[in-house]
Design an enzyme around this catalytic site. Structure first.
Site, mmCIF file in Angstrom:
data_model
loop_
_atom_site.group_PDB
_atom_site.id
_atom_site.type_symbol
_atom_site.label_atom_id
_atom_site.label_comp_id
_atom_site.label_asym_id
_atom_site.label_seq_id
_atom_site.Cartn_x
_atom_site.Cartn_y
_atom_site.Cartn_z
ATOM 1 N N CYS A 102 0.733 -0.932 -0.262
ATOM 2 C CA CYS A 102 0.166 0.149 -0.354
ATOM 3 C C CYS A 102 0.549 0.847 -0.303
ATOM 4 O O CYS A 102 0.024 3.099 -0.162
ATOM 5 C CB CYS A 102 -1.146 0.221 1.328
ATOM 6 S SG CYS A 102 -2.481 -0.858 1.023
ATOM 7 N N CYS A 422 -0.052 2.805 6.638
ATOM 8 C CA CYS A 422 0.354 0.979 7.231
ATOM 9 C C CYS A 422 0.455 1.046 5.643
ATOM 10 O O CYS A 422 0.147 1.086 4.401
ATOM 11 C CB CYS A 422 -0.336 0.599 7.150
ATOM 12 S SG CYS A 422 -2.562 0.977 6.599
#
Length: 438
Positions: A102, A422
């Site tokens: 991500c 994150c």
């Protein structure tokens, strides 16, 4: 998308890309208004190149499967060199691909910063793309092994023997899943456990999700999302805006069932980011080069850090660990930051991070700190919506976050912004961005 930046970059490199006592957190509405400019020190360092964000663009972020853009898939998911050529860049332009789940485009951008700081180039286009509507689906391991053996078989008898060994089980495909390699746990399941560990209620998660969608809708209607560019789907209409922004009511959100831990989980489809198709790119240059070419940069890209922690119980706590490190590296405090943009993977993940950041116990037990990090004030936090509402094409979100910070600093008159996110594997990233003098 990259072709919009082409005229300024014909020959420059391209990089793709434990339970504790926690109180309930309340959410306040954030006004999209401009504040008075603040006079603070600059983060420029003697003898170090100033590296700037010249501009950033993205496609509309689309819920996977909602718009028929399959015909664009081959253009969007090409490896970087072929994507560069397809966009019209010179074949003399080197390109490479990076991946970090991500935070892949975060890695692409910081790779660009490193290349420019090292004197390897003056300008880089960095970006990321995700096309979840047409993900590769693999044959089973047994079938792959048989097919490879079949390709090596030298006699007709050997080929027929291999073909005769194929059973129905061989034909079962390996479907993709957003799951951790080390734990085999889906990210949603991990988010549900994390929310429970920090005492995050279903109500708090739904409230935050509603906040995200409400602010995103307000930003979209107010013309704040100026980084979005329209594109024509061959044979279909022009796609011009994100289609996942859907403000609802708390009553509607409360009706949804748990999506991962059933029947008592708190993470639902509505308080999770959805599977998204989309692409983003930014033009990063040395300040000297940008000014020489007549560009007005939008922001300085300053200090950044990457962190990693336990992927089982702290998978999504990257922002908690990365934020204090990048602030200390920059010589700033939380109060110095005017704009915060955190990646919203799940509402429970965001709230768990905010509660961890507000906990002296967590800081002392897990982070080796004497006191808590401190949570960002909500009036500065994701005030144009976030991944829960705008969407989250995994590799494209990082560029959106950085571009949004630059635009918010301009709009709101702030000087410093902070991006945090994150990622799979227990990884995390944070970067400080400084507004360019207007």
């Amino acid at each position: 998308m990259a072709s919009m930046l082409l005229t300024s970059l014909r020959s420059s490199p391209l990089t793709s890309v434990q339970a504790a006592q926690f109180g309930r957190m309340s959410w306040v509405s954030a006004e999209l208004t401009k504040t008075s400019p603040k006079s603070k020190k600059t983060l420029a360092k003697p003898g170090v190149k100033n590296i700037v964000l010249v501009d950033g663009v993205r496609t509309p972020f689309l819920q996977s499967g909602t718009t028929s853009i399959t015909s664009l898939a081959h253009q969007w998911i090409l490896c970087s060199e072929w994507a560069a050529l397809g966009a019209g860049f010179s074949d003399k332009t080197p390109a490479h691909t990076v991946t970090m789940a991500c935070i892949s485009s975060n890695q692409a951008m910081t790779t660009a910063v490193g290349l420019i700081a090292a004197g390897q180039c003056d300008a880089v286009v960095a970006g990321g793309v995700e096309f979840m509507s047409d993900v590769p689906i693999r044959h089973s391991r047994k079938m792959r092994k048989t097919m490879l053996s079949l390709n090596k078989a030298k006699t007709l008898g050997a080929r027929l023997s291999l073909l005769g060994s194929i059973r129905l089980a061989h034909l079962s495909p390996e479907l993709p899943a957003v799951a951790e390699f080390s734990t085999a746990e889906t990210m949603g399941h991990s988010a549900d456990r994390l929310a429970a560990a920090f005492g995050v209620s279903r109500l708090e998660q739904d409230e935050f999700a509603l906040r995200s969608h409400t602010l995103a809708k307000k930003a979209q209607d107010g013309g704040m999302l100026s980084d979005v560019i329209s594109f024509k789907v061959p044979g279909r209409d022009i796609v011009s805006k994100d289609n996942g922004i859907r403000p609802a009511t708390m009553e509607q959100l409360a009706k949804l069932k748990p999506a991962f831990i059933k029947p008592h989980g708190t993470v639902t489809a509505a308080n999770s980011s959805f599977l998204t198709d989309g692409a983003s790119a930014v033009l990063i240059m040395s300040e000297e080069k940008a000014l020489a070419m007549g560009y007005k940069p939008k922001a300085y890209l300053r200090d950044f850090v990457y962190v990693s922690q336990d992927p089982k119980d702290q998978l999504l706590l990257g922002p908690t660990y990365a934020t204090p490190k990048v602030l200390e590296k920059s010589g700033l405090t939380l109060n110095d930051i005017d704009v915060f943009e955190f990646h919203e993977a799940f509402a429970g993940q965001i709230m768990a991070n905010l509660k961890a950041m507000e906990s002296d116990w967590f800081a002392q037990t897990y982070m080796g700190r004497k006191t808590k990090v401190g949570a960002p004030p909500m009036e500065k936090f994701n005030t144009w919506g976030g991944s829960l509402s705008l969407g989250h094409p995994f590799a494209a979100t990082g560029c959106r976050l950085v571009t949004t910070v630059a635009h918010r600093l301009q709009k709101e008159g702030g000087q410093y912004g902070l991006v945090a996110a994150c990622a799979a594997g227990g990884q995390g990233h944070a970067m400080v961005i400084e507004a360019y003098p207007q």
